[in-house]
Design a protein around this motif. Sequence first.
Motif, PDB file in Angstrom:
ATOM      1  N   MET A   5       0.818  -1.193   0.000  1.00 50.94           N
ATOM      2  CA  MET A   5       0.000   0.000   0.000  1.00 50.94           C
ATOM      3  C   MET A   5       0.861   1.255   0.000  1.00 50.94           C
ATOM      4  O   MET A   5       0.395   2.306  -0.415  1.00 50.94           O
ATOM      5  N   GLY A   6       2.091   1.120   0.453  1.00 54.11           N
ATOM      6  CA  GLY A   6       2.983   2.270   0.473  1.00 54.11           C
ATOM      7  C   GLY A   6       3.261   2.808  -0.918  1.00 54.11           C
ATOM      8  O   GLY A   6       3.322   4.026  -1.122  1.00 54.11           O
ATOM      9  N   ILE A   7       3.410   1.921  -1.881  1.00 53.86           N
ATOM     10  CA  ILE A   7       3.669   2.348  -3.259  1.00 53.86           C
ATOM     11  C   ILE A   7       2.474   3.123  -3.806  1.00 53.86           C
ATOM     12  O   ILE A   7       2.626   4.139  -4.478  1.00 53.86           O
ATOM     13  N   VAL A   8       1.276   2.652  -3.486  1.00 53.44           N
ATOM     14  CA  VAL A   8       0.070   3.329  -3.957  1.00 53.44           C
ATOM     15  C   VAL A   8      -0.030   4.711  -3.330  1.00 53.44           C
ATOM     16  O   VAL A   8      -0.356   5.697  -4.008  1.00 53.44           O
ATOM     17  N   LYS A   9       0.266   4.818  -2.052  1.00 52.68           N
ATOM     18  CA  LYS A   9       0.207   6.118  -1.377  1.00 52.68           C
ATOM     19  C   LYS A   9       1.248   7.081  -1.934  1.00 52.68           C
ATOM     20  O   LYS A   9       0.983   8.278  -2.062  1.00 52.68           O
ATOM     21  N   LEU A  10       2.431   6.573  -2.288  1.00 53.43           N
ATOM     22  CA  LEU A  10       3.439   7.413  -2.932  1.00 53.43           C
ATOM     23  C   LEU A  10       2.936   7.918  -4.285  1.00 53.43           C
ATOM     24  O   LEU A  10       3.123   9.085  -4.635  1.00 53.43           O
ATOM     25  N   TYR A  11       2.311   7.033  -5.032  1.00 55.31           N
ATOM     26  CA  TYR A  11       1.729   7.420  -6.321  1.00 55.31           C
ATOM     27  C   TYR A  11       0.691   8.517  -6.128  1.00 55.31           C
ATOM     28  O   TYR A  11       0.686   9.519  -6.844  1.00 55.31           O
ATOM     29  N   GLN A  12      -0.205   8.334  -5.158  1.00 51.24           N
ATOM     30  CA  GLN A  12      -1.248   9.321  -4.912  1.00 51.24           C
ATOM     31  C   GLN A  12      -0.662  10.679  -4.536  1.00 51.24           C
ATOM     32  O   GLN A  12      -1.215  11.710  -4.879  1.00 51.24           O
ATOM     33  N   ARG A  13       0.439  10.659  -3.850  1.00 48.49           N
ATOM     34  CA  ARG A  13       1.028  11.907  -3.366  1.00 48.49           C
ATOM     35  C   ARG A  13       1.876  12.614  -4.427  1.00 48.49           C
ATOM     36  O   ARG A  13       1.832  13.834  -4.532  1.00 48.49           O
ATOM     37  N   TYR A  14       2.646  11.860  -5.213  1.00 48.93           N
ATOM     38  CA  TYR A  14       3.651  12.478  -6.074  1.00 48.93           C
ATOM     39  C   TYR A  14       3.395  12.380  -7.574  1.00 48.93           C
ATOM     40  O   TYR A  14       4.087  13.046  -8.352  1.00 48.93           O
ATOM     41  N   ALA A  15       2.472  11.580  -8.021  1.00 48.49           N
ATOM     42  CA  ALA A  15       2.200  11.478  -9.459  1.00 48.49           C
ATOM     43  C   ALA A  15       1.587  12.793  -9.948  1.00 48.49           C
ATOM     44  O   ALA A  15       0.829  13.447  -9.219  1.00 48.49           O
ATOM     45  N   PRO A  16       1.898  13.186 -11.161  1.00 47.90           N
ATOM     46  CA  PRO A  16       1.302  14.416 -11.701  1.00 47.90           C
ATOM     47  C   PRO A  16      -0.222  14.335 -11.712  1.00 47.90           C
ATOM     48  O   PRO A  16      -0.801  13.277 -11.964  1.00 47.90           O
ATOM     49  N   GLU A  17      -0.842  15.453 -11.454  1.00 47.22           N
ATOM     50  CA  GLU A  17      -2.304  15.485 -11.351  1.00 47.22           C
ATOM     51  C   GLU A  17      -2.982  15.052 -12.645  1.00 47.22           C
ATOM     52  O   GLU A  17      -3.995  14.350 -12.612  1.00 47.22           O
ATOM     53  N   GLU A  18      -2.428  15.427 -13.788  1.00 47.05           N
ATOM     54  CA  GLU A  18      -3.061  15.034 -15.055  1.00 47.05           C
ATOM     55  C   GLU A  18      -3.025  13.522 -15.256  1.00 47.05           C
ATOM     56  O   GLU A  18      -3.902  12.957 -15.890  1.00 47.05           O
ATOM     57  N   THR A  19      -2.043  12.842 -14.689  1.00 48.26           N
ATOM     58  CA  THR A  19      -1.990  11.383 -14.750  1.00 48.26           C
ATOM     59  C   THR A  19      -3.044  10.772 -13.837  1.00 48.26           C
ATOM     60  O   THR A  19      -3.751   9.844 -14.221  1.00 48.26           O
ATOM     61  N   ARG A  20      -3.166  11.306 -12.644  1.00 48.58           N
ATOM     62  CA  ARG A  20      -4.117  10.752 -11.679  1.00 48.58           C
ATOM     63  C   ARG A  20      -5.559  11.002 -12.076  1.00 48.58           C
ATOM     64  O   ARG A  20      -6.447  10.246 -11.738  1.00 48.58           O
ATOM     65  N   ARG A  21      -5.834  12.033 -12.824  1.00 51.31           N
ATOM     66  CA  ARG A  21      -7.206  12.380 -13.198  1.00 51.31           C
ATOM     67  C   ARG A  21      -7.725  11.611 -14.410  1.00 51.31           C
ATOM     68  O   ARG A  21      -8.863  11.787 -14.813  1.00 51.31           O
ATOM     69  N   LYS A  22      -6.918  10.755 -15.000  1.00 48.85           N
ATOM     70  CA  LYS A  22      -7.336   9.997 -16.179  1.00 48.85           C
ATOM     71  C   LYS A  22      -8.311   8.875 -15.860  1.00 48.85           C
ATOM     72  O   LYS A  22      -9.022   8.408 -16.733  1.00 48.85           O
ATOM     73  N   CYS A  23      -8.323   8.410 -14.621  1.00 49.60           N
ATOM     74  CA  CYS A  23      -9.197   7.295 -14.254  1.00 49.60           C
ATOM     75  C   CYS A  23     -10.656   7.740 -14.287  1.00 49.60           C
ATOM     76  O   CYS A  23     -11.025   8.736 -13.668  1.00 49.60           O
ATOM     77  N   LEU A  24     -11.480   6.997 -15.013  1.00 48.93           N
ATOM     78  CA  LEU A  24     -12.893   7.332 -15.153  1.00 48.93           C
ATOM     79  C   LEU A  24     -13.779   6.593 -14.157  1.00 48.93           C
ATOM     80  O   LEU A  24     -14.982   6.758 -14.169  1.00 48.93           O
ATOM     81  N   TYR A  25     -13.193   5.774 -13.328  1.00 46.44           N
ATOM     82  CA  TYR A  25     -13.971   4.962 -12.399  1.00 46.44           C
ATOM     83  C   TYR A  25     -13.986   5.558 -11.003  1.00 46.44           C
ATOM     84  O   TYR A  25     -13.098   6.299 -10.621  1.00 46.44           O
ATOM     85  N   LYS A  26     -15.011   5.223 -10.265  1.00 45.03           N
ATOM     86  CA  LYS A  26     -15.101   5.546  -8.843  1.00 45.03           C
ATOM     87  C   LYS A  26     -15.207   4.249  -8.096  1.00 45.03           C
ATOM     88  O   LYS A  26     -16.040   3.434  -8.448  1.00 45.03           O
ATOM     89  N   PRO A  27     -14.408   3.956  -7.118  1.00 43.26           N
ATOM     90  CA  PRO A  27     -13.260   4.741  -6.678  1.00 43.26           C
ATOM     91  C   PRO A  27     -12.171   4.733  -7.740  1.00 43.26           C
ATOM     92  O   PRO A  27     -12.152   3.870  -8.618  1.00 43.26           O
ATOM     93  N   THR A  28     -11.257   5.693  -7.649  1.00 48.46           N
ATOM     94  CA  THR A  28     -10.162   5.744  -8.607  1.00 48.46           C
ATOM     95  C   THR A  28      -9.343   4.465  -8.508  1.00 48.46           C
ATOM     96  O   THR A  28      -9.462   3.707  -7.548  1.00 48.46           O
ATOM     97  N   CYS A  29      -8.513   4.227  -9.490  1.00 48.04           N
ATOM     98  CA  CYS A  29      -7.734   2.988  -9.512  1.00 48.04           C
ATOM     99  C   CYS A  29      -6.815   2.856  -8.304  1.00 48.04           C
ATOM    100  O   CYS A  29      -6.652   1.774  -7.751  1.00 48.04           O
TER     101      CYS A  29
END
Length: 63
Positions: A1-25
């Motif tokens: 889960m640590g890797i996912v939390k790092l992704y959520q914190r540091y990935a560019p916003e335009e990358t994170r906003r591409k997911c069309l599902y709820k909850p996000t990937c």
Amino acid sequence: MGIVKLYQRYAPEETRRKCLYKPTCSEYAILALKKYGLVKGLYKIYIRLFKTCRGIEYGIDYP
């Protein structure tokens, strides 16, 4: 889960906003790991990322 939390914190916003599902990937990944454990959770995440999330439609998909 640590890797996912790092992704959520540091990935560019335009990358994170591409997911069309709820909850996000990334949220789905955390929920699946908590609910199913490591092995089955990783399988569920794989299915979500590489099979389900490739479309152009909005959807709701909880683990």
